[in-house]
Design a protein around this motif. Structure first.
Motif, PDB file in Angstrom:
ATOM      1  N   VAL A 107       0.833  -1.211   0.000  1.00 40.97           N
ATOM      2  CA  VAL A 107       0.000   0.000   0.000  1.00 40.97           C
ATOM      3  C   VAL A 107       0.866   1.259   0.000  1.00 40.97           C
ATOM      4  N   ILE A 108       1.873   1.294   0.848  1.00 37.71           N
ATOM      5  CA  ILE A 108       2.733   2.479   0.951  1.00 37.71           C
ATOM      6  C   ILE A 108       3.506   2.699  -0.348  1.00 37.71           C
ATOM      7  N   ASN A 109       4.052   1.630  -0.913  1.00 34.35           N
ATOM      8  CA  ASN A 109       4.822   1.796  -2.154  1.00 34.35           C
ATOM      9  C   ASN A 109       3.941   2.189  -3.331  1.00 34.35           C
ATOM     10  N   ALA A 110       2.704   1.705  -3.374  1.00 29.62           N
ATOM     11  CA  ALA A 110       1.780   2.133  -4.432  1.00 29.62           C
ATOM     12  C   ALA A 110       1.495   3.629  -4.304  1.00 29.62           C
ATOM     13  N   PHE A 111       1.325   4.099  -3.079  1.00 30.45           N
ATOM     14  CA  PHE A 111       1.111   5.525  -2.837  1.00 30.45           C
ATOM     15  C   PHE A 111       2.349   6.331  -3.256  1.00 30.45           C
ATOM     16  N   LEU A 112       3.537   5.849  -2.874  1.00 26.04           N
ATOM     17  CA  LEU A 112       4.764   6.579  -3.186  1.00 26.04           C
ATOM     18  C   LEU A 112       5.072   6.584  -4.681  1.00 26.04           C
ATOM     19  N   GLU A 113       4.671   5.536  -5.386  1.00 26.70           N
ATOM     20  CA  GLU A 113       4.855   5.508  -6.845  1.00 26.70           C
ATOM     21  C   GLU A 113       4.115   6.666  -7.508  1.00 26.70           C
ATOM     22  N   VAL A 114       2.966   7.027  -6.951  1.00 26.30           N
ATOM     23  CA  VAL A 114       2.174   8.125  -7.507  1.00 26.30           C
ATOM     24  C   VAL A 114       2.703   9.469  -7.019  1.00 26.30           C
ATOM     25  N   GLU A 115       2.987   9.563  -5.722  1.00 25.38           N
ATOM     26  CA  GLU A 115       3.377  10.843  -5.133  1.00 25.38           C
ATOM     27  C   GLU A 115       4.841  11.208  -5.377  1.00 25.38           C
ATOM     28  N   LEU A 116       5.735  10.222  -5.412  1.00 27.97           N
ATOM     29  CA  LEU A 116       7.165  10.476  -5.610  1.00 27.97           C
ATOM     30  C   LEU A 116       7.728   9.533  -6.686  1.00 27.97           C
ATOM     31  N   PRO A 117       7.229   9.624  -7.912  1.00 28.96           N
ATOM     32  CA  PRO A 117       7.622   8.641  -8.935  1.00 28.96           C
ATOM     33  C   PRO A 117       9.103   8.660  -9.294  1.00 28.96           C
ATOM     34  N   THR A 118       9.771   9.782  -9.139  1.00 35.09           N
ATOM     35  CA  THR A 118      11.180   9.859  -9.537  1.00 35.09           C
ATOM     36  C   THR A 118      12.142   9.540  -8.405  1.00 35.09           C
ATOM     37  N   GLU A 119      11.629   9.372  -7.208  1.00 34.43           N
ATOM     38  CA  GLU A 119      12.503   9.104  -6.060  1.00 34.43           C
ATOM     39  C   GLU A 119      12.406   7.637  -5.652  1.00 34.43           C
ATOM     40  N   ALA A 120      13.162   6.800  -6.349  1.00 32.36           N
ATOM     41  CA  ALA A 120      13.125   5.359  -6.104  1.00 32.36           C
ATOM     42  C   ALA A 120      13.600   5.004  -4.696  1.00 32.36           C
ATOM     43  N   ALA A 121      14.441   5.847  -4.106  1.00 38.27           N
ATOM     44  CA  ALA A 121      14.937   5.569  -2.755  1.00 38.27           C
ATOM     45  C   ALA A 121      13.836   5.729  -1.707  1.00 38.27           C
ATOM     46  N   ALA A 122      12.797   6.465  -2.056  1.00 35.51           N
ATOM     47  CA  ALA A 122      11.701   6.701  -1.100  1.00 35.51           C
ATOM     48  C   ALA A 122      10.674   5.587  -1.223  1.00 35.51           C
ATOM     49  N   ARG A 123      11.082   4.384  -0.875  1.00 37.94           N
ATOM     50  CA  ARG A 123      10.189   3.239  -0.915  1.00 37.94           C
ATOM     51  C   ARG A 123      10.307   2.482   0.400  1.00 37.94           C
ATOM     52  N   MET A 124       9.241   1.836   0.761  1.00 37.08           N
ATOM     53  CA  MET A 124       9.241   1.042   1.984  1.00 37.08           C
ATOM     54  C   MET A 124       9.849  -0.325   1.690  1.00 37.08           C
ATOM     55  N   SER A 125      10.706  -0.789   2.584  1.00 36.75           N
ATOM     56  CA  SER A 125      11.252  -2.142   2.449  1.00 36.75           C
ATOM     57  C   SER A 125      10.745  -3.002   3.601  1.00 36.75           C
ATOM     58  N   GLU A 126      11.038  -4.274   3.542  1.00 37.95           N
ATOM     59  CA  GLU A 126      10.557  -5.238   4.536  1.00 37.95           C
ATOM     60  C   GLU A 126      10.963  -4.853   5.953  1.00 37.95           C
ATOM     61  N   LYS A 127      12.143  -4.261   6.116  1.00 36.18           N
ATOM     62  CA  LYS A 127      12.617  -3.922   7.458  1.00 36.18           C
ATOM     63  C   LYS A 127      11.720  -2.898   8.155  1.00 36.18           C
ATOM     64  N   HIS A 128      10.982  -2.103   7.375  1.00 35.46           N
ATOM     65  CA  HIS A 128      10.146  -1.058   7.964  1.00 35.46           C
ATOM     66  C   HIS A 128       8.881  -1.585   8.627  1.00 35.46           C
ATOM     67  N   ASN A 129       8.638  -2.876   8.533  1.00 38.74           N
ATOM     68  CA  ASN A 129       7.500  -3.466   9.240  1.00 38.74           C
ATOM     69  C   ASN A 129       7.751  -3.553  10.743  1.00 38.74           C
ATOM     70  N   LEU A 130       9.010  -3.447  11.136  1.00 43.17           N
ATOM     71  CA  LEU A 130       9.390  -3.453  12.554  1.00 43.17           C
ATOM     72  C   LEU A 130      10.183  -2.198  12.854  1.00 43.17           C
ATOM     73  N   PHE A 131      10.030  -1.676  14.048  1.00 38.99           N
ATOM     74  CA  PHE A 131      10.842  -0.543  14.467  1.00 38.99           C
ATOM     75  C   PHE A 131      12.210  -1.043  14.907  1.00 38.99           C
ATOM     76  N   PRO A 132      13.239  -0.192  14.788  1.00 41.24           N
ATOM     77  CA  PRO A 132      14.545  -0.611  15.310  1.00 41.24           C
ATOM     78  C   PRO A 132      14.540  -0.587  16.834  1.00 41.24           C
ATOM     79  N   ILE A 133      15.254  -1.529  17.429  1.00 42.53           N
ATOM     80  CA  ILE A 133      15.444  -1.523  18.878  1.00 42.53           C
ATOM     81  C   ILE A 133      16.554  -0.501  19.158  1.00 42.53           C
ATOM     82  N   PRO A 134      16.345   0.427  20.088  1.00 44.68           N
ATOM     83  CA  PRO A 134      17.407   1.397  20.388  1.00 44.68           C
ATOM     84  C   PRO A 134      18.703   0.680  20.793  1.00 44.68           C
ATOM     85  N   SER A 135      19.808   1.062  20.151  1.00 44.70           N
ATOM     86  CA  SER A 135      21.092   0.391  20.403  1.00 44.70           C
ATOM     87  C   SER A 135      21.505   0.504  21.865  1.00 44.70           C
TER      88      SER A 135
END
Length: 153
Positions: A107-135
């Motif tokens: 859902v997020i990447n479909a939205f970003l494809e429309v809103e930011l089509p030229t910014e391929a780096a602005a995409r959600m990856s699998e890691k974003h399903n979890l928050f990072p644990i503070p080091s």
């Protein structure tokens, strides 16, 4: 622009910084939507689950779900997703719903494809399903068999 969703009758602000401190964390409608979702997951679109959604839609002056919305568990799930998106607008549930359902990246990447089509780096990856644990917390524990970083972080 401001969202005035919960201000009618509860509190009358006089300017942009004059707001009450109360915030609804959960509403009865959200509980009903969760119930309908659970029923659908267990038994498919039963009469009870359909009636729950239609009760919410009636309160909002919307027509009942159509037979195509309730024909099987997949189409009824799509109706529940749509209903939660509209009913819980601006209440902070959408992201967690998408992650819980396992469709956040799609859902997020479909939205970003429309809103930011030229910014391929602005995409959600699998890691974003979890928050990072503070080091710092990982260092305090000091044992990676007890507390470790989430994948990708």
């Amino acid at each position: 622009p401001m969202v005035w969703k919960f201000t009618a009758g509860a509190y009358d602000p006089t300017n942009r910084s004059d707001w009450g401190l109360n915030y609804s964390l959960m509403r009865y409608t959200e509980i009903l939507l969760m119930k309908a979702e659970c029923i659908n997951e267990l038994n498919g679109p039963t009469t009870e689950a359909i009636n729950i959604i239609n009760m919410i839609r009636t309160r909002a002056n919307l027509p009942d779900l159509t037979p195509s919305d309730t024909s099987d568990d997949s189409s009824f799930f799509s109706a529940i997703v749509r209903e939660r998106r509209h009913e819980l607008f601006y209440e902070g549930h959408r992201w967690f719903d998408l992650v819980r359902w396992g469709i956040a990246q799609e859902v997020i990447n479909a939205f970003l494809e429309v809103e930011l089509p030229t910014e391929a780096a602005a995409r959600m990856s699998e890691k974003h399903n979890l928050f990072p644990i503070p080091s710092q917390q990982i260092e305090i524990i000091g044992d990676e068999s007890v507390l470790w970083q989430n994948p990708g972080w």
